[in-house]
Design a protein around this motif. Structure first.
Motif, mmCIF file in Angstrom:
data_model
loop_
_atom_site.group_PDB
_atom_site.id
_atom_site.type_symbol
_atom_site.label_atom_id
_atom_site.label_comp_id
_atom_site.label_asym_id
_atom_site.label_seq_id
_atom_site.Cartn_x
_atom_site.Cartn_y
_atom_site.Cartn_z
ATOM 1 N N LEU A 22 0.821 -1.211 0.000
ATOM 2 C CA LEU A 22 0.000 0.000 0.000
ATOM 3 C C LEU A 22 0.852 1.257 0.000
ATOM 4 O O LEU A 22 0.470 2.272 -0.603
ATOM 5 N N ARG A 23 2.003 1.209 0.649
ATOM 6 C CA ARG A 23 2.861 2.387 0.659
ATOM 7 C C ARG A 23 3.360 2.702 -0.756
ATOM 8 O O ARG A 23 3.485 3.868 -1.139
ATOM 9 N N VAL A 24 3.636 1.672 -1.529
ATOM 10 C CA VAL A 24 4.104 1.873 -2.906
ATOM 11 C C VAL A 24 3.027 2.534 -3.755
ATOM 12 O O VAL A 24 3.283 3.522 -4.442
ATOM 13 N N VAL A 25 1.803 1.995 -3.704
ATOM 14 C CA VAL A 25 0.764 2.492 -4.622
ATOM 15 C C VAL A 25 0.215 3.841 -4.180
ATOM 16 O O VAL A 25 -0.399 4.547 -4.990
ATOM 17 N N THR A 26 0.409 4.216 -2.931
ATOM 18 C CA THR A 26 -0.007 5.554 -2.494
ATOM 19 C C THR A 26 1.085 6.592 -2.695
ATOM 20 O O THR A 26 0.914 7.762 -2.335
ATOM 21 N N GLY A 27 2.221 6.170 -3.265
ATOM 22 C CA GLY A 27 3.281 7.111 -3.603
ATOM 23 C C GLY A 27 4.363 7.260 -2.566
ATOM 24 O O GLY A 27 5.215 8.150 -2.684
ATOM 25 N N ALA A 74 -5.998 -1.730 4.958
ATOM 26 C CA ALA A 74 -5.542 -0.354 5.156
ATOM 27 C C ALA A 74 -6.352 0.390 6.208
ATOM 28 O O ALA A 74 -5.794 1.173 6.996
ATOM 29 N N ARG A 75 -7.644 0.166 6.240
ATOM 30 C CA ARG A 75 -8.531 0.988 7.084
ATOM 31 C C ARG A 75 -8.848 0.363 8.436
ATOM 32 O O ARG A 75 -9.091 1.078 9.400
ATOM 33 N N ARG A 76 -8.841 -0.969 8.510
ATOM 34 C CA ARG A 76 -9.273 -1.637 9.740
ATOM 35 C C ARG A 76 -8.104 -2.114 10.600
ATOM 36 O O ARG A 76 -8.298 -2.494 11.747
#
Length: 326
Positions: A49-54, A314-316
């Motif tokens: 997730l860190r990669v795809v969020t930049g 990511a959210r939970r």
């Protein structure tokens, strides 16, 4: 989807996990030294997730569509030219960064793939980060254990825990922490963990932790701090927990610098598990089969629900691994 296409969890641009999609892509073909694997189970990890969020744009500027996924277990369906280590029908597991993240992989024997959160993926075979999966280790357990288990072994090697050492684990509710706590307990450590909720504290106590604290209530005078969560701006507070001569070991990329700690009377080490050596997949499998390593699985999703899996992760902030199955 046809015989020549497959499903994959992909990013079509930088953005939140809600913007991911399940796409039909061509099935990749193995080249020299590579194998094609039918994925049975793969997991979601913070790096995905860190990669795809930049978060890593200073390291690599992604080309889209980008297929996520690192940890996996599956069946070899085709071996490319020159491959002798694996053959069609072999059950294997391991970790392999998507090819675009090569800069963060082992520079000598990089473990790379086309992305494991897909029906099929191609993997390099000249790496200790891949191995045969023991028959007694399920595909879901194998995929869940690779990073957390290998990182736990690497942390124990780097931290040099002795019986009676007081250890503060920051970020204990992630997969690495949940795998690490029982190992620290077995080593005779006095364990303090960070926990945001009563549910998390109860789980960690059950795994062997002795004390649970909030992120702004670190103890003082501890022998070892294991940082599984904090970026550079959080390191001074973590370092203040140490006694003079204590040891801080971090797994958070980029590697911390001594001047970031705000004190010069403690030791600093950085652990980045690349799946090799004494912390490779074979060592993880042996430790798991011997009952020394286990990672809780919090939730299972099918690949068709891969976006929902990523959003949940990511959210939970689930207490355990999120596994995506074929």
């Amino acid at each position: 989807m046809t015989a020549d296409t497959m499903r994959a969890l992909v990013a079509t641009g930088y953005g939140a996990p809600e913007q991911l999609t399940i796409a039909d892509l061509p099935v990749p073909r193995p080249g020299p030294g590579q194998v094609l694997v039918k994925i049975a189970a793969a997991t979601l990890n913070p790096t995905d997730l860190r990669v795809v969020t930049g978060g890593f744009r200073d390291l690599v500027d992604l080309q889209f569509p980008y297929t996520l996924g690192n940890e996996f277990a599956g069946t070899v369906t085709e071996a490319g030219p020159g491959v002798t280590r694996f053959r069609a029908g072999d059950e294997i597991f391991g970790m392999a960064m998507p090819r675009q993240l090569r800069a963060a992989a082992d520079p000598l024997r990089p473990s790379l793939s086309t992305g494991a959160l897909a029906d099929y993926a191609v993997f390099e075979t000249d790496t200790p980060a891949l191995d045969h999966r023991p028959a007694g280790l399920s595909a879901e357990r194998a995929a869940s254990l690779v990073i957390a288990g290998a990182t736990t072994l690497a942390l124990m090697n780097a931290a040099k825990i002795r019986p009676g050492d007081s250890v503060l684990v920051i970020g204990a509710t992630g997969a690495v922490g949940l795998t690490l706590i029982p190992v620290l307990h077995a080593a005779g450590a006095e364990i303090t963990v960070t926990a945001r909720t009563a549910e998390a504290a109860e789980l960690l106590h059950g795994l062997g932790a002795h004390h649970a604290v909030a992120y702004d209530e670190y103890p003082t005078g501890v022998d070892v701090v294991l940082n599984l969560a904090l970026l550079a701006d959080g390191l001074p507070a973590a370092a203040r927990s140490l006694r003079p001569g204590g040891r801080l070991v971090s797994i958070i990329f980029p590697p911390p610098e001594p001047e970031q700690l705000g004190r010069d009377d403690v030791e600093l080490a950085f652990v980045m598990n690349t799946g090799g050596g004494s912390n490779g997949t074979r060592a993880v499998a042996e430790a798991a089969m011997a009952g020394r390593l286990s990672t809780p699985i919090a939730r299972r999703y099918s690949l068709d629900h891969g976006v929902e899996a990523a959003v949940h992760y990511a959210r939970r902030h689930p207490l355990g691994k999120v596994v995506v199955t074929a």
